[in-house]
Design a protein around this motif. Structure first.
Motif, short mmCIF file in Angstrom:
data_model
loop_
_atom_site.label_atom_id
_atom_site.label_comp_id
_atom_site.label_asym_id
_atom_site.label_seq_id
_atom_site.Cartn_x
_atom_site.Cartn_y
_atom_site.Cartn_z
N TYR A 80 14.10 4.12 2.60
CA TYR A 80 15.31 3.60 3.23
C TYR A 80 16.01 2.50 2.43
O TYR A 80 17.22 2.54 2.22
N TRP A 81 15.26 1.47 1.97
CA TRP A 81 15.89 0.27 1.45
C TRP A 81 16.59 0.40 0.11
O TRP A 81 17.50 -0.39 -0.17
N PRO A 82 16.27 1.36 -0.75
CA PRO A 82 17.06 1.46 -1.98
C PRO A 82 18.55 1.67 -1.73
O PRO A 82 19.39 1.22 -2.51
N SER A 83 18.89 2.31 -0.63
CA SER A 83 20.31 2.52 -0.30
C SER A 83 20.66 1.96 1.08
O SER A 83 21.69 2.30 1.65
N ILE A 101 22.43 -5.51 4.44
CA ILE A 101 22.93 -5.36 3.06
C ILE A 101 22.18 -6.31 2.13
O ILE A 101 21.72 -5.92 1.06
N GLU A 102 22.02 -7.56 2.56
CA GLU A 102 21.29 -8.54 1.75
C GLU A 102 19.82 -8.16 1.61
O GLU A 102 19.22 -8.32 0.54
N PHE A 103 19.21 -7.65 2.69
CA PHE A 103 17.81 -7.24 2.63
C PHE A 103 17.63 -6.14 1.60
O PHE A 103 16.71 -6.17 0.78
N ALA A 104 18.51 -5.15 1.61
CA ALA A 104 18.42 -4.03 0.67
C ALA A 104 18.55 -4.54 -0.77
O ALA A 104 17.77 -4.13 -1.65
N ARG A 105 19.50 -5.40 -1.02
CA ARG A 105 19.68 -5.94 -2.38
C ARG A 105 18.47 -6.75 -2.81
O ARG A 105 17.99 -6.62 -3.93
N ASN A 106 17.98 -7.59 -1.91
CA ASN A 106 16.80 -8.39 -2.23
C ASN A 106 15.58 -7.49 -2.46
O ASN A 106 14.80 -7.73 -3.38
N TRP A 107 15.44 -6.46 -1.65
CA TRP A 107 14.30 -5.54 -1.79
C TRP A 107 14.33 -4.88 -3.17
O TRP A 107 13.30 -4.80 -3.84
N ARG A 108 15.47 -4.42 -3.60
CA ARG A 108 15.57 -3.78 -4.92
C ARG A 108 15.26 -4.77 -6.04
O ARG A 108 14.63 -4.41 -7.03
N ASP A 109 15.72 -6.02 -5.90
CA ASP A 109 15.59 -7.00 -6.97
C ASP A 109 14.21 -7.65 -7.06
O ASP A 109 13.80 -8.09 -8.14
N THR A 110 13.50 -7.75 -5.96
CA THR A 110 12.20 -8.42 -5.96
C THR A 110 11.16 -7.56 -6.68
O THR A 110 11.03 -6.38 -6.39
N ASP A 135 9.72 3.19 -8.51
CA ASP A 135 11.01 2.76 -9.06
C ASP A 135 11.42 1.45 -8.42
O ASP A 135 10.66 0.87 -7.64
N TRP A 136 12.61 0.97 -8.72
CA TRP A 136 13.20 -0.21 -8.10
C TRP A 136 12.39 -1.47 -8.38
O TRP A 136 11.95 -2.15 -7.46
N ASN A 137 12.20 -1.79 -9.67
CA ASN A 137 11.54 -3.03 -10.07
C ASN A 137 10.10 -3.08 -9.58
O ASN A 137 9.63 -4.10 -9.07
N GLY A 174 0.84 -1.17 0.00
CA GLY A 174 0.00 0.00 0.00
C GLY A 174 0.89 1.24 0.00
O GLY A 174 2.11 1.15 0.18
N ARG A 175 0.29 2.40 -0.19
CA ARG A 175 1.06 3.63 -0.31
C ARG A 175 1.94 3.93 0.90
O ARG A 175 3.13 4.23 0.76
N LYS A 176 1.39 3.86 2.10
CA LYS A 176 2.16 4.24 3.28
C LYS A 176 3.36 3.32 3.51
O LYS A 176 4.46 3.79 3.77
N LEU A 177 3.16 2.01 3.37
CA LEU A 177 4.28 1.10 3.56
C LEU A 177 5.31 1.28 2.44
O LEU A 177 6.51 1.24 2.68
N TRP A 178 4.83 1.52 1.22
CA TRP A 178 5.76 1.78 0.11
C TRP A 178 6.63 3.00 0.42
O TRP A 178 7.84 2.98 0.22
N GLU A 179 6.01 4.07 0.89
CA GLU A 179 6.77 5.27 1.20
C GLU A 179 7.81 5.00 2.30
O GLU A 179 8.93 5.49 2.23
N THR A 180 7.44 4.20 3.29
CA THR A 180 8.39 3.86 4.36
C THR A 180 9.54 3.03 3.81
O THR A 180 10.71 3.33 4.05
N MET A 181 9.21 1.97 3.07
CA MET A 181 10.25 1.07 2.55
C MET A 181 11.14 1.78 1.52
O MET A 181 12.35 1.63 1.55
N SER A 182 10.54 2.54 0.62
CA SER A 182 11.33 3.17 -0.45
C SER A 182 12.13 4.37 0.03
O SER A 182 13.01 4.85 -0.68
#
Length: 194
Positions: free
Chosen positions: A66-69, A81-90, A103-105, A56-64
């Motif tokens: 921080y986790w892209p970097s 580090i692995e969580f961030a990479r997995n988050w970007r790739d999933t 963004d980010w897949n 949903g929008r709020k969780l997306w805003e929270t996750m995006s």
């Protein structure tokens, strides 16, 4: 048919986010849910097992925010580090009528969430995770959730954003797993009885 799981950290009284310092503050305080290393690793393993994440929008805003970097933060652990990479790739789908770019897949859906989730579940592929209380409510009410994962923290906050939606009818579930984590945190995993 792909399986849809809804899991989040939750307070003992059933909230995924608490009211701030006063009862009139917005219900977005998650400071009570800082995970132990063991719990963070468990969430990482769950995220790696999913082939698609729905936000949903709020969780997306929270996750995006921080986790892209997240893997570039000064004190990032190997699990972060692995969580961030997995988050970007999933692959991810964000359901929102107010965001105009992701963004980010990730792709954006502004239409009927329950109809799109039904379509996604019917596709070939691996497990799907859904996050965000408002989006999960739509899936809950439509009977689309196959598994509920509650990671309960030993805190009572008295109000905020509830994990569960008000439903029109009962949903019977079976307890399939429990696991204790440091600090009195308890995972309970339930499968929807079909």
């Amino acid at each position: 048919m792909r399986r849809l799981s809804y899991g989040m950290n939750v307070t003992l009284d059933g909230y995924i986010a608490a009211h701030g310092p006063s009862r009139t503050s917005p219900p977005d305080d998650i400071s009570w849910s800082v995970p132990s290393d063991d719990l963070f690793q468990w969430w990482l393993d769950r995220e790696r097992a999913n082939s698609l994440s729905l936000y949903g929008r709020k969780l997306w805003e929270t996750m995006s925010s921080y986790w892209p970097s997240g893997d570039q933060q000064p004190n990032a652990t190997s699990a972060q580090i692995e969580f961030a990479r997995n988050w970007r790739d999933t692959p991810k789908v964000v359901f929102s009528s107010t965001i105009d770019k992701v963004d980010w897949n990730t792709r954006l859906v502004a239409g009927d969430a329950a109809a799109e989730i039904t379509r996604l579940k019917a596709e070939d592929g691996g497990p799907i995770a859904i996050g965000g209380a408002t989006l999960a409510r739509s899936a809950m009410r439509a009977g689309l959730i196959d598994e509920y994962l509650l990671v309960t923290h030993p805190v009572l906050v008295g109000g905020g954003t509830p994990f569960f939606a008000a439903l029109d009818s009962w949903v019977n579930v079976d307890l399939v797993e429990t696991k204790a984590f440091p600090g009195g945190v308890l995972l309970t995993r339930y499968e929807t009885r079909r």
